[in-house]
Scaffold this motif. Structure first.
Motif, PDB file in Angstrom:
ATOM      1  N   GLY A   1     -43.648   8.341 -31.472  1.00  9.35           N
ATOM      2  CA  GLY A   1     -44.102   9.605 -32.050  1.00  9.35           C
ATOM      3  C   GLY A   1     -42.906  10.476 -32.372  1.00  9.35           C
ATOM      4  O   GLY A   1     -41.819  10.333 -31.788  1.00  9.35           O
ATOM      5  N   SER A   2     -43.071  11.381 -33.334  1.00  7.84           N
ATOM      6  CA  SER A   2     -41.930  12.234 -33.645  1.00  7.84           C
ATOM      7  C   SER A   2     -41.679  13.194 -32.492  1.00  7.84           C
ATOM      8  O   SER A   2     -40.618  13.790 -32.403  1.00  7.84           O
ATOM      9  CB  SER A   2     -42.085  12.935 -34.986  1.00  7.84           C
ATOM     10  OG  SER A   2     -43.139  13.820 -34.951  1.00  7.84           O
ATOM     11  N   ASN A   3     -42.624  13.307 -31.556  1.00  2.00           N
ATOM     12  CA  ASN A   3     -42.294  14.137 -30.389  1.00  2.00           C
ATOM     13  C   ASN A   3     -41.156  13.519 -29.575  1.00  2.00           C
ATOM     14  O   ASN A   3     -40.304  14.244 -29.070  1.00  2.00           O
ATOM     15  CB  ASN A   3     -43.530  14.508 -29.548  1.00  2.00           C
ATOM     16  CG  ASN A   3     -44.334  13.330 -29.064  1.00  2.00           C
ATOM     17  OD1 ASN A   3     -43.854  12.206 -29.042  1.00  2.00           O
ATOM     18  ND2 ASN A   3     -45.553  13.595 -28.668  1.00  2.00           N
TER      19      ASN A   3
ATOM     20  N   TYR B   1     -45.234  24.850 -34.911  1.00  2.00           N
ATOM     21  CA  TYR B   1     -45.771  23.791 -34.054  1.00  2.00           C
ATOM     22  C   TYR B   1     -45.581  24.142 -32.569  1.00  2.00           C
ATOM     23  O   TYR B   1     -44.458  24.435 -32.130  1.00  2.00           O
ATOM     24  CB  TYR B   1     -45.017  22.516 -34.400  1.00  2.00           C
ATOM     25  CG  TYR B   1     -45.518  21.236 -33.816  1.00  2.00           C
ATOM     26  CD1 TYR B   1     -46.876  20.975 -33.643  1.00  2.00           C
ATOM     27  CD2 TYR B   1     -44.613  20.238 -33.465  1.00  2.00           C
ATOM     28  CE1 TYR B   1     -47.306  19.757 -33.141  1.00  2.00           C
ATOM     29  CE2 TYR B   1     -45.032  19.018 -32.977  1.00  2.00           C
ATOM     30  CZ  TYR B   1     -46.385  18.788 -32.812  1.00  2.00           C
ATOM     31  OH  TYR B   1     -46.800  17.580 -32.319  1.00  2.00           O
TER      32      TYR B   1
ATOM     33  N   TYR C   1     -42.700  22.509 -29.983  1.00  2.00           N
ATOM     34  CA  TYR C   1     -41.243  22.748 -29.964  1.00  2.00           C
ATOM     35  C   TYR C   1     -40.753  23.408 -28.671  1.00  2.00           C
ATOM     36  O   TYR C   1     -39.733  22.997 -28.117  1.00  2.00           O
ATOM     37  CB  TYR C   1     -40.802  23.571 -31.184  1.00  2.00           C
ATOM     38  CG  TYR C   1     -41.060  22.939 -32.525  1.00  2.00           C
ATOM     39  CD1 TYR C   1     -40.828  21.592 -32.753  1.00  2.00           C
ATOM     40  CD2 TYR C   1     -41.526  23.707 -33.590  1.00  2.00           C
ATOM     41  CE1 TYR C   1     -41.072  21.017 -34.004  1.00  2.00           C
ATOM     42  CE2 TYR C   1     -41.769  23.146 -34.843  1.00  2.00           C
ATOM     43  CZ  TYR C   1     -41.540  21.805 -35.037  1.00  2.00           C
ATOM     44  OH  TYR C   1     -41.778  21.251 -36.260  1.00  2.00           O
TER      45      TYR C   1
ATOM     46  N   THR D   1     -40.155  23.507 -40.438  1.00  2.00           N
ATOM     47  CA  THR D   1     -41.302  22.622 -40.569  1.00  2.00           C
ATOM     48  C   THR D   1     -41.906  22.805 -41.956  1.00  2.00           C
ATOM     49  O   THR D   1     -42.248  23.929 -42.338  1.00  2.00           O
ATOM     50  CB  THR D   1     -42.338  22.986 -39.497  1.00  2.00           C
ATOM     51  OG1 THR D   1     -41.651  23.200 -38.267  1.00  2.00           O
ATOM     52  CG2 THR D   1     -43.369  21.893 -39.327  1.00  2.00           C
TER      53      THR D   1
ATOM     54  N   ASN E   1     -46.876  23.531 -39.656  1.00  2.00           N
ATOM     55  CA  ASN E   1     -48.086  23.499 -38.844  1.00  2.00           C
ATOM     56  C   ASN E   1     -48.034  24.742 -37.956  1.00  2.00           C
ATOM     57  O   ASN E   1     -47.028  24.927 -37.292  1.00  2.00           O
ATOM     58  CB  ASN E   1     -48.076  22.216 -37.987  1.00  2.00           C
ATOM     59  CG  ASN E   1     -49.265  22.116 -37.077  1.00  2.00           C
ATOM     60  OD1 ASN E   1     -50.172  22.938 -37.121  1.00  2.00           O
ATOM     61  ND2 ASN E   1     -49.257  21.105 -36.228  1.00  2.00           N
TER      62      ASN E   1
ATOM     63  N   ASP F   1     -38.840  19.117 -40.406  1.00  2.00           N
ATOM     64  CA  ASP F   1     -39.972  18.384 -39.826  1.00  2.00           C
ATOM     65  C   ASP F   1     -41.004  18.209 -40.931  1.00  2.00           C
ATOM     66  O   ASP F   1     -41.750  19.119 -41.265  1.00  2.00           O
ATOM     67  CB  ASP F   1     -40.560  19.130 -38.626  1.00  2.00           C
ATOM     68  CG  ASP F   1     -41.663  18.310 -37.933  1.00  2.00           C
ATOM     69  OD1 ASP F   1     -42.164  17.345 -38.543  1.00  2.00           O
ATOM     70  OD2 ASP F   1     -42.023  18.650 -36.789  1.00  2.00           O
TER      71      ASP F   1
ATOM     72  N   ALA G   1     -43.702  16.242 -41.070  1.00  2.00           N
ATOM     73  CA  ALA G   1     -44.832  15.458 -40.548  1.00  2.00           C
ATOM     74  C   ALA G   1     -45.964  15.343 -41.570  1.00  2.00           C
ATOM     75  O   ALA G   1     -46.716  14.372 -41.557  1.00  2.00           O
ATOM     76  CB  ALA G   1     -45.353  16.095 -39.256  1.00  2.00           C
ATOM     77  N   TYR G   2     -46.071  16.338 -42.467  1.00  2.00           N
ATOM     78  CA  TYR G   2     -47.179  16.353 -43.436  1.00  2.00           C
ATOM     79  C   TYR G   2     -46.702  16.170 -44.868  1.00  2.00           C
ATOM     80  O   TYR G   2     -47.421  16.472 -45.804  1.00  2.00           O
ATOM     81  CB  TYR G   2     -47.966  17.669 -43.293  1.00  2.00           C
ATOM     82  CG  TYR G   2     -48.518  17.845 -41.902  1.00  2.00           C
ATOM     83  CD1 TYR G   2     -49.690  17.218 -41.533  1.00  2.00           C
ATOM     84  CD2 TYR G   2     -47.830  18.593 -40.953  1.00  2.00           C
ATOM     85  CE1 TYR G   2     -50.188  17.329 -40.245  1.00  2.00           C
ATOM     86  CE2 TYR G   2     -48.308  18.717 -39.665  1.00  2.00           C
ATOM     87  CZ  TYR G   2     -49.489  18.087 -39.313  1.00  2.00           C
ATOM     88  OH  TYR G   2     -49.971  18.199 -38.036  1.00  2.00           O
TER      89      TYR G   2
ATOM     90  N   THR H   1     -43.534  11.138 -39.367  1.00  2.00           N
ATOM     91  CA  THR H   1     -44.401  10.490 -38.388  1.00  2.00           C
ATOM     92  C   THR H   1     -45.371   9.555 -39.083  1.00  2.00           C
ATOM     93  O   THR H   1     -45.697   9.762 -40.256  1.00  2.00           O
ATOM     94  CB  THR H   1     -45.195  11.540 -37.587  1.00  2.00           C
ATOM     95  OG1 THR H   1     -46.038  10.858 -36.648  1.00  2.00           O
ATOM     96  CG2 THR H   1     -46.067  12.420 -38.477  1.00  2.00           C
TER      97      THR H   1
ATOM     98  N   SER I   1     -48.283   9.330 -37.664  1.00  2.00           N
ATOM     99  CA  SER I   1     -49.526   9.811 -37.032  1.00  2.00           C
ATOM    100  C   SER I   1     -50.492  10.478 -37.995  1.00  2.00           C
ATOM    101  O   SER I   1     -51.673  10.562 -37.693  1.00  2.00           O
ATOM    102  CB  SER I   1     -49.200  10.817 -35.922  1.00  2.00           C
ATOM    103  OG  SER I   1     -48.467  10.221 -34.901  1.00  2.00           O
ATOM    104  N   LYS I   2     -50.030  11.006 -39.103  1.00  2.00           N
ATOM    105  CA  LYS I   2     -50.899  11.825 -39.931  1.00  2.00           C
ATOM    106  C   LYS I   2     -51.300  11.045 -41.187  1.00  2.00           C
ATOM    107  O   LYS I   2     -52.309  10.376 -41.194  1.00  2.00           O
ATOM    108  CB  LYS I   2     -50.200  13.148 -40.263  1.00  2.00           C
ATOM    109  CG  LYS I   2     -49.639  13.871 -39.010  1.00  2.00           C
ATOM    110  CD  LYS I   2     -50.716  14.443 -38.132  1.00  2.00           C
ATOM    111  CE  LYS I   2     -50.291  14.816 -36.722  1.00  2.00           C
ATOM    112  NZ  LYS I   2     -49.154  15.681 -36.575  1.00  2.00           N
TER     113      LYS I   2
ATOM    114  N   ARG J   1     -48.454   5.579 -32.069  1.00  2.00           N
ATOM    115  CA  ARG J   1     -47.311   6.339 -31.576  1.00  2.00           C
ATOM    116  C   ARG J   1     -45.992   5.898 -32.210  1.00  2.00           C
ATOM    117  O   ARG J   1     -45.132   5.274 -31.547  1.00  2.00           O
ATOM    118  CB  ARG J   1     -47.195   6.262 -30.021  1.00  2.00           C
ATOM    119  CG  ARG J   1     -48.416   6.673 -29.257  1.00  2.00           C
ATOM    120  CD  ARG J   1     -48.961   8.041 -29.666  1.00  2.00           C
ATOM    121  NE  ARG J   1     -47.985   9.122 -29.471  1.00  2.00           N
ATOM    122  CZ  ARG J   1     -47.685  10.014 -30.411  1.00  2.00           C
ATOM    123  NH1 ARG J   1     -48.227   9.976 -31.595  1.00  2.00           N
ATOM    124  NH2 ARG J   1     -46.831  10.976 -30.144  1.00  2.00           N
TER     125      ARG J   1
HETATM  126  C1  PLP Z   1     -48.449  16.148 -35.718  1.00  2.00           C
HETATM  127  C2  PLP Z   1     -47.068  16.678 -35.849  1.00  2.00           C
HETATM  128  C3  PLP Z   1     -45.979  15.873 -35.550  1.00  2.00           C
HETATM  129  C4  PLP Z   1     -46.157  14.429 -35.186  1.00  2.00           C
HETATM  130  O1  PLP Z   1     -46.261  14.152 -33.874  1.00  2.00           O
HETATM  131  P1  PLP Z   1     -46.269  12.652 -33.356  1.00  2.00           P
HETATM  132  O2  PLP Z   1     -45.619  12.761 -32.033  1.00  2.00           O
HETATM  133  O3  PLP Z   1     -45.470  11.806 -34.311  1.00  2.00           O
HETATM  134  O4  PLP Z   1     -47.692  12.220 -33.307  1.00  2.00           O
HETATM  135  C5  PLP Z   1     -44.704  16.378 -35.708  1.00  2.00           C
HETATM  136  N1  PLP Z   1     -44.505  17.624 -36.158  1.00  2.00           N
HETATM  137  C6  PLP Z   1     -45.537  18.421 -36.473  1.00  2.00           C
HETATM  138  C7  PLP Z   1     -45.266  19.780 -37.015  1.00  2.00           C
HETATM  139  C8  PLP Z   1     -46.839  17.980 -36.318  1.00  2.00           C
HETATM  140  O5  PLP Z   1     -47.861  18.786 -36.618  1.00  2.00           O
END
Ligand code: PLP
Length: 364
Positions: free
Chosen positions: A92-94, A118, A121, A163, A167, A192, A194-195, A219, A221-222, A230
């Protein structure tokens, strides 16, 4: 015997902290964590299963700790002349962000973000003993080069996270902002994204060739519909990747994760096919919400902030009572809604129409 966390020698700065996370509830309509609502097709599932079986044949051995095959595939997906040396991947990017802050943050250093943003952070910062400093975005949640540069000069962070789309607001940030902050400071600048796949804007990837301190975080994930797999990753100068390789835990990315992600990347076209329709679903929900008198934040992602609710928790709960889970986050009085299937969005609209405005104050 009553024994609790209070009886353990927990790190002082963690005392009283709660584990992060939106509620995970088993309800018919889940629109709270910006996932892609379309599961992988039966064919992709079968290929994933076969890849896991192949990986299982080697599970007595540690996985490739450099995840070279996966990083090569990620580089090919991103294009822009990138190779595996430019890519780092983790759970995951986390975890990618944790690696970045472990490597470039730490005691006496800080990471700067622009709020509202987000909510993870501050947790990455806390876990890595990195100072967390924020500056507010403009009232319409945009960012300009001046605002960012001024904040960077005042706080002197080692890491800046921008970001885009942001988000929870869905607001995009222009590349000129990244160019200005890269030119005007020595900080590591993280975009970031992610989207990113949901927005039609140019990616910060375009700036990588000339910017060794730029990191583009992505990521699966989206848009990629692989939240359960993950996998997050970054693209950057190989020197940044080398820093992440120092701080990662050995063998952090399991053999089965690498195998599943590579199957997903081999089917990128199919998995990303819903990206346009999900963005369209979000934009059409926004138009609907505006017509119905809600305050709507302009979004370029697969989610939308709507308000203003005098008692947003009550609206959240009343929707939940109708089987619809959305997210209580963002500025006061706003709720965040992820784009779902057309059926799910219709259920949400009907439920919103059904709320009693005098009880929830649901109408502005
Ligand atoms: C959902 C999201 C992520 C992605 O998280 P993962 O750990 O890859 O699932 C990263 N940055 C932002 C701003 C998000 O909303």
């Amino acid at each position: 015997m009553s024994f609790s966390l209070n009886d353990l020698p927990l790190r002082a700065d963690l005392v009283g902290e709660e584990p992060y996370g939106a509620p995970q509830l088993d309800v018919p309509v889940v629109l709270n964590v910006n996932e892609n609502p379309y599961p992988p097709s039966p064919l992709i599932r079968q290929e994933m299963a076969a890849a896991v079986v192949r990986a299982a044949g080697g599970l007595n051995r540690y996985p490739d700790r450099e995840a070279l095959g996966l990083r090569t595939d990620l580089a090919a997906y991103l294009g822009h002349g990138l190779t595996a040396d430019n890519i780092w991947a983790a759970n995951g990017s986390n975890e990618v962000m944790s690696h970045l802050l472990t490597a470039f943050g730490g005691p006496g250093r800080s990471v700067l973000t622009f709020t509202p943003t987000y909510s993870m952070y501050p947790e990455y910062a806390r876990n890595t003993f990195t100072g967390y400093v924020t500056e507010p975005r403009n009232p319409d949640f945009t960012l300009t080069a001046d605002l960012v540069l001024d904040a960077v000069q005042r706080h002197d962070p080692t890491v800046v996270v921008i970001t885009t789309p942001n988000n929870p607001t869905g607001t995009s940030v222009g590349l000129e902002v990244f160019e200005a902050v890269l030119a005007g400071s020595d900080a590591i600048v993280v975009a970031d994204e992610a989207y990113q796949e949901f927005s039609g804007r140019p990616s910060a990837l375009e700036l990588l060739a000339e910017s060794p301190r730029l990191v583009v975080s992505r990521t699966m994930s989206k848009a990629f519909a692989l939240a359960g797999g993950r996998v997050g990753y970054l693209a950057a100068h190989p020197a940044i990747v080398d820093a992440c390789r120092i701080v990662r835990l050995p063998y952090h990315l399991s053999a089965q994760t690498q195998a599943v992600a590579r199957v997903a990347l081999a089917h990128a076209d199919e998995l990303l096919a819903q990206v346009r329709s999900l963005a369209a679903e979000a934009r059409s929900f926004e138009a609907w919400a505006r017509e119905h008198g809600y305050d709507v934040v302009d979004s370029e992602a697969n989610f939308t902030l709507i308000g203003r609710f005098p008692d947003r928790h009550r609206v959240w709960q009343d929707l939940l009572d109708r089987g619809i889970l959305i997210r209580e986050t963002g500025p006061d009085g706003f709720l965040r809604v992820s784009a779902g299937t057309p059926q799910e969005m219709n259920l949400l609209k009907h439920a919103l129409e059904d709320l009693d405005p005098t009880r929830e104050g649901s109408r502005p």
